[in-house]
Scaffold this motif. Structure first.
Motif, short mmCIF file in Angstrom:
data_model
loop_
_atom_site.label_atom_id
_atom_site.label_comp_id
_atom_site.label_asym_id
_atom_site.label_seq_id
_atom_site.Cartn_x
_atom_site.Cartn_y
_atom_site.Cartn_z
N THR A 28 -12.08 1.45 -1.58
CA THR A 28 -11.06 1.46 -2.63
C THR A 28 -9.95 0.45 -2.33
OG1 THR A 28 -9.78 3.20 -1.56
CG2 THR A 28 -11.49 3.91 -3.10
N SER A 29 -10.32 -0.61 -1.60
CA SER A 29 -9.36 -1.65 -1.21
C SER A 29 -8.55 -2.15 -2.42
CB SER A 29 -10.14 -2.82 -0.59
OG SER A 29 -9.29 -3.87 -0.26
N LYS A 30 -7.25 -2.26 -2.24
CA LYS A 30 -6.38 -2.71 -3.34
C LYS A 30 -6.21 -4.22 -3.31
CE LYS A 30 -3.79 1.54 -3.80
NZ LYS A 30 -4.38 2.17 -2.59
N VAL A 31 -5.96 -4.80 -4.48
CA VAL A 31 -5.76 -6.25 -4.52
C VAL A 31 -4.56 -6.62 -3.65
CG1 VAL A 31 -6.73 -6.55 -6.84
CG2 VAL A 31 -4.25 -6.34 -6.54
N THR A 32 -4.68 -7.74 -2.98
CA THR A 32 -3.59 -8.22 -2.13
C THR A 32 -2.51 -8.85 -3.00
OG1 THR A 32 -5.19 -8.63 -0.39
CG2 THR A 32 -3.06 -9.74 -0.16
N VAL A 33 -1.27 -8.56 -2.65
CA VAL A 33 -0.12 -9.14 -3.36
C VAL A 33 0.50 -10.19 -2.45
CG1 VAL A 33 2.17 -8.65 -4.28
CG2 VAL A 33 0.30 -7.05 -4.69
N GLY A 34 0.55 -11.44 -2.90
CA GLY A 34 1.10 -12.52 -2.07
C GLY A 34 0.12 -12.88 -0.96
N ALA A 35 0.29 -12.24 0.19
CA ALA A 35 -0.62 -12.46 1.31
C ALA A 35 -0.33 -11.38 2.33
CB ALA A 35 -0.41 -13.84 1.93
N SER A 36 -1.29 -11.12 3.22
CA SER A 36 -0.98 -10.21 4.32
C SER A 36 -1.40 -10.83 5.64
CB SER A 36 -1.59 -8.83 4.07
OG SER A 36 -2.91 -8.79 4.52
N PHE A 37 -0.77 -10.38 6.70
CA PHE A 37 -0.95 -10.99 8.01
C PHE A 37 -1.45 -9.98 9.03
CE2 PHE A 37 0.54 -12.11 12.25
CZ PHE A 37 0.08 -13.41 12.36
#
Ligand code: GTP
Ligand code: MG
Length: 163
Positions: A28-37
């Motif tokens: 159920t992974s959610k869409v990434t907002v901006g970016a993640s590190f």
């Protein structure tokens, strides 16, 4: 080593990172907002280690203008598509061109066909991925973040190809 993941929304970039860093899969992974590190260190066979500092970018069109912020300083670019989605393969071709134009000239590039577990829904032949990669001097692999197939291999092979 800074690594950036690029590719259409929904191809599984965040799931690949989650599998690699935490050994987990999120259906159920959610869409990434901006970016993640996230970062992860691996040992190579010659007993050296590589620390990957991973920027997992957002694939949704509205974030595409942000991509240069993440790929500009990157030593590695991983371009991901979904083997069940020809549209995502087209987007991968766009990213290859974009990086050739605007990325660092010595960037190591990998092409990843993800969701290899969905073989009955495959619409992008393995050969198409191989050909695109070969033409552009990229490393190519098909993965499944769901089953973990080839996920560690992807990062190990990148590690071997670093200058
Ligand atoms: P953005 O953040 O919007 O750019 O998308 P993303 O590329 O990060 O996609 P994400 O990792 O969030 O995955 C999208 C969907 O695909 C989720 O429902 C995942 O569970 C599913 N998914 C990811 N990898 C795989 C895989 O290898 N196999 C299968 N069957 N599903 C997958
Ligand atoms: Mg994501």
């Amino acid at each position: 080593m800074q690594l950036v993941l690029l590719g259409d929304s929904g191809v599984g970039k965040s799931c690949i990172v989650l599998r690699f860093v935490r050994g987990q899969f999120d259906a159920t992974s959610k869409v990434t907002v901006g970016a993640s590190f996230l970062s992860q260190t691996i040992a190579l066979q010659d007993s050296t280690t590589v620390k990957f500092e991973i920027w997992d970018t957002a694939g949704q069109e509205r974030y595409s203008a942000l991509a240069p912020l993440y790929y500009r300083g990157a030593g590695v670019a991983v371009i991901v598509y979904d083997i069940t989605s020809p549209e995502s393969f087209k987007k991968a071709q766009y990213w290859v061109k974009e990086l050739q134009k605007h990325g660092s000239p010595d960037i190591v590039m990998a092409l990843v066909g993800n969701k290899a577990d969905l073989h009955e829904k495959r619409e992008v032949p393995t050969e198409d991925g191989m050909e695109l990669a070969e033409k552009n001097g990229m490393f190519f692999i098909e993965t499944s973040a769901k089953t973990a197939d080839n996920i560690n291999q992807l990062f190990e092979e990148i590690g071997k190809r670093l200058p």
